[in-house]
Design a protein around this motif. Structure first.
Motif, PDB file in Angstrom:
ATOM      1  N   LEU A  83      55.391  34.019  42.910  1.00  0.00           N
ATOM      2  CA  LEU A  83      54.591  34.428  44.062  1.00  0.00           C
ATOM      3  C   LEU A  83      54.311  33.240  44.976  1.00  0.00           C
ATOM      4  O   LEU A  83      54.488  33.319  46.189  1.00  0.00           O
ATOM      5  CB  LEU A  83      53.280  35.049  43.584  1.00  0.00           C
ATOM      6  N   ALA A  84      53.877  32.134  44.401  1.00  0.00           N
ATOM      7  CA  ALA A  84      53.562  30.950  45.207  1.00  0.00           C
ATOM      8  C   ALA A  84      54.785  30.451  45.955  1.00  0.00           C
ATOM      9  O   ALA A  84      54.692  30.056  47.121  1.00  0.00           O
ATOM     10  CB  ALA A  84      52.998  29.841  44.315  1.00  0.00           C
ATOM     11  N   LYS A  85      55.921  30.492  45.302  1.00  0.00           N
ATOM     12  CA  LYS A  85      57.157  30.031  45.933  1.00  0.00           C
ATOM     13  C   LYS A  85      57.468  30.846  47.185  1.00  0.00           C
ATOM     14  O   LYS A  85      57.831  30.300  48.222  1.00  0.00           O
ATOM     15  CB  LYS A  85      58.310  30.127  44.929  1.00  0.00           C
ATOM     16  N   VAL A  86      57.282  32.157  47.092  1.00  0.00           N
ATOM     17  CA  VAL A  86      57.511  33.041  48.232  1.00  0.00           C
ATOM     18  C   VAL A  86      56.482  32.783  49.335  1.00  0.00           C
ATOM     19  O   VAL A  86      56.808  32.812  50.525  1.00  0.00           O
ATOM     20  CB  VAL A  86      57.461  34.521  47.786  1.00  0.00           C
ATOM     21  N   MET A  87      55.246  32.499  48.942  1.00  0.00           N
ATOM     22  CA  MET A  87      54.163  32.329  49.913  1.00  0.00           C
ATOM     23  C   MET A  87      54.236  31.023  50.699  1.00  0.00           C
ATOM     24  O   MET A  87      53.578  30.896  51.733  1.00  0.00           O
ATOM     25  CB  MET A  87      52.811  32.446  49.211  1.00  0.00           C
ATOM     26  N   LEU A  88      54.990  30.047  50.241  1.00  0.00           N
ATOM     27  CA  LEU A  88      55.083  28.761  50.957  1.00  0.00           C
ATOM     28  C   LEU A  88      55.448  28.949  52.424  1.00  0.00           C
ATOM     29  O   LEU A  88      54.879  28.294  53.293  1.00  0.00           O
ATOM     30  CB  LEU A  88      56.110  27.854  50.278  1.00  0.00           C
TER      31      LEU A  88
ATOM     32  N   GLY B 157      40.494  29.137  37.939  1.00  0.00           N
ATOM     33  CA  GLY B 157      41.685  29.688  38.569  1.00  0.00           C
ATOM     34  C   GLY B 157      42.853  28.730  38.607  1.00  0.00           C
ATOM     35  O   GLY B 157      42.786  27.602  38.114  1.00  0.00           O
ATOM     36  N   ILE B 158      43.918  29.211  39.175  1.00  0.00           N
ATOM     37  CA  ILE B 158      45.162  28.442  39.266  1.00  0.00           C
ATOM     38  C   ILE B 158      44.937  27.137  40.019  1.00  0.00           C
ATOM     39  O   ILE B 158      45.385  26.079  39.608  1.00  0.00           O
ATOM     40  CB  ILE B 158      46.265  29.288  39.929  1.00  0.00           C
ATOM     41  N   ALA B 159      44.225  27.218  41.137  1.00  0.00           N
ATOM     42  CA  ALA B 159      43.997  26.036  41.972  1.00  0.00           C
ATOM     43  C   ALA B 159      42.764  25.239  41.563  1.00  0.00           C
ATOM     44  O   ALA B 159      42.500  24.183  42.129  1.00  0.00           O
ATOM     45  CB  ALA B 159      43.876  26.456  43.437  1.00  0.00           C
ATOM     46  N   GLN B 160      42.006  25.745  40.576  1.00  0.00           N
ATOM     47  CA  GLN B 160      40.799  25.078  40.077  1.00  0.00           C
ATOM     48  C   GLN B 160      39.766  24.841  41.180  1.00  0.00           C
ATOM     49  O   GLN B 160      39.364  23.703  41.473  1.00  0.00           O
ATOM     50  CB  GLN B 160      41.144  23.779  39.347  1.00  0.00           C
ATOM     51  N   ALA B 161      39.322  25.927  41.788  1.00  0.00           N
ATOM     52  CA  ALA B 161      38.273  25.865  42.811  1.00  0.00           C
ATOM     53  C   ALA B 161      36.958  25.432  42.177  1.00  0.00           C
ATOM     54  O   ALA B 161      36.619  25.847  41.077  1.00  0.00           O
ATOM     55  CB  ALA B 161      38.116  27.230  43.470  1.00  0.00           C
ATOM     56  N   LEU B 162      36.226  24.597  42.883  1.00  0.00           N
ATOM     57  CA  LEU B 162      34.929  24.116  42.415  1.00  0.00           C
ATOM     58  C   LEU B 162      33.941  24.138  43.575  1.00  0.00           C
ATOM     59  O   LEU B 162      34.136  23.410  44.554  1.00  0.00           O
ATOM     60  CB  LEU B 162      35.062  22.697  41.863  1.00  0.00           C
ATOM     61  N   PRO B 163      32.897  24.944  43.520  1.00  0.00           N
ATOM     62  CA  PRO B 163      32.667  25.934  42.485  1.00  0.00           C
ATOM     63  C   PRO B 163      33.669  27.088  42.592  1.00  0.00           C
ATOM     64  O   PRO B 163      34.257  27.313  43.651  1.00  0.00           O
ATOM     65  CB  PRO B 163      31.244  26.422  42.764  1.00  0.00           C
ATOM     66  N   CYS B 164      33.781  27.792  41.521  1.00  0.00           N
ATOM     67  CA  CYS B 164      34.731  28.894  41.445  1.00  0.00           C
ATOM     68  C   CYS B 164      34.516  29.904  42.574  1.00  0.00           C
ATOM     69  O   CYS B 164      35.470  30.440  43.129  1.00  0.00           O
ATOM     70  CB  CYS B 164      34.587  29.573  40.083  1.00  0.00           C
TER      71      CYS B 164
ATOM     72  N   GLY C 166      44.158  28.748  47.358  1.00  0.00           N
ATOM     73  CA  GLY C 166      44.639  27.409  47.040  1.00  0.00           C
ATOM     74  C   GLY C 166      45.555  26.829  48.104  1.00  0.00           C
ATOM     75  O   GLY C 166      45.448  25.657  48.458  1.00  0.00           O
ATOM     76  N   LEU C 167      46.444  27.649  48.612  1.00  0.00           N
ATOM     77  CA  LEU C 167      47.351  27.164  49.659  1.00  0.00           C
ATOM     78  C   LEU C 167      46.598  26.901  50.959  1.00  0.00           C
ATOM     79  O   LEU C 167      46.894  25.932  51.664  1.00  0.00           O
ATOM     80  CB  LEU C 167      48.506  28.144  49.861  1.00  0.00           C
ATOM     81  N   ASP C 168      45.620  27.752  51.269  1.00  0.00           N
ATOM     82  CA  ASP C 168      44.765  27.496  52.443  1.00  0.00           C
ATOM     83  C   ASP C 168      44.033  26.161  52.286  1.00  0.00           C
ATOM     84  O   ASP C 168      43.966  25.366  53.221  1.00  0.00           O
ATOM     85  CB  ASP C 168      43.715  28.602  52.599  1.00  0.00           C
ATOM     86  N   TYR C 169      43.485  25.942  51.111  1.00  0.00           N
ATOM     87  CA  TYR C 169      42.760  24.703  50.832  1.00  0.00           C
ATOM     88  C   TYR C 169      43.677  23.492  51.003  1.00  0.00           C
ATOM     89  O   TYR C 169      43.306  22.503  51.656  1.00  0.00           O
ATOM     90  CB  TYR C 169      42.192  24.757  49.403  1.00  0.00           C
TER      91      TYR C 169
ATOM     92  N   ARG D 138      43.033  20.712  53.862  1.00  0.00           N
ATOM     93  CA  ARG D 138      42.561  19.398  53.415  1.00  0.00           C
ATOM     94  C   ARG D 138      43.638  18.318  53.414  1.00  0.00           C
ATOM     95  O   ARG D 138      43.359  17.156  53.705  1.00  0.00           O
ATOM     96  CB  ARG D 138      41.964  19.525  52.025  1.00  0.00           C
ATOM     97  N   TYR D 139      44.880  18.691  53.062  1.00  0.00           N
ATOM     98  CA  TYR D 139      45.938  17.685  52.893  1.00  0.00           C
ATOM     99  C   TYR D 139      47.138  17.880  53.799  1.00  0.00           C
ATOM    100  O   TYR D 139      47.924  16.956  53.964  1.00  0.00           O
ATOM    101  CB  TYR D 139      46.411  17.660  51.430  1.00  0.00           C
ATOM    102  N   GLY D 140      47.333  19.080  54.304  1.00  0.00           N
ATOM    103  CA  GLY D 140      48.463  19.348  55.184  1.00  0.00           C
ATOM    104  C   GLY D 140      49.670  19.916  54.475  1.00  0.00           C
ATOM    105  O   GLY D 140      50.428  20.667  55.068  1.00  0.00           O
ATOM    106  N   SER D 141      49.849  19.557  53.200  1.00  0.00           N
ATOM    107  CA  SER D 141      51.024  20.037  52.463  1.00  0.00           C
ATOM    108  C   SER D 141      50.817  19.818  50.964  1.00  0.00           C
ATOM    109  O   SER D 141      50.032  18.957  50.559  1.00  0.00           O
ATOM    110  CB  SER D 141      52.281  19.285  52.893  1.00  0.00           C
TER     111      SER D 141
END
Length: 108
Positions: A15-20, A56-63, A84-87, A91-94
């Motif tokens: 799923l993540a691969k497709v969402m890139l 979660g997969i991206a380890q959000a803090l706080p969840c 996670g991809l939005d974050y 925050r980092y661009g990529s």
């Protein structure tokens, strides 16, 4: 929707691969993303860090941060990956930049 969630729980990497592409990234960005989220959660949608409470997969803090992507953030990898991809983009661009930061600091 429930079937989509179950499919994503079984194979969140696919799923993540497709969402890139939705975020404007090439498939080459999957390599650092795969490493980043393997380190963070093992790509487990139900991962919880016992010391910080990140989840979660991206380890959000706080969840609960992931609720901005959907109320089903605790159980739906689609919601978690979207957040996670939005974050990463904000925050980092990529993913490669997020991975580089994680390598240098131990967190992202």
């Amino acid at each position: 929707r429930e079937r989509d969630t179950r499919d994503a729980q079984r194979d969140p990497r696919a799923l993540a691969k497709v969402m890139l592409a939705d975020f404007g990234w090439s498939q080459s960005e999957f390599v650092p993303l795969e490493k980043l989220w393997m380190r963070e959660s093992g790509w487990r949608w139900n991962a919880v860090n016992p010391s910080s409470g990140a989840c979660g997969i991206a380890q959000a803090l706080p969840c609960s941060k992931m609720s901005s992507a959907g109320s089903d953030y605790r159980t739906n990898p689609i919601t978690q990956i979207t957040w996670g991809l939005d974050y990463i983009k904000d925050r980092y661009g990529s993913p490669s930049a997020a991975w580089a930061h994680s390598q240098a600091t131990g967190w992202y």
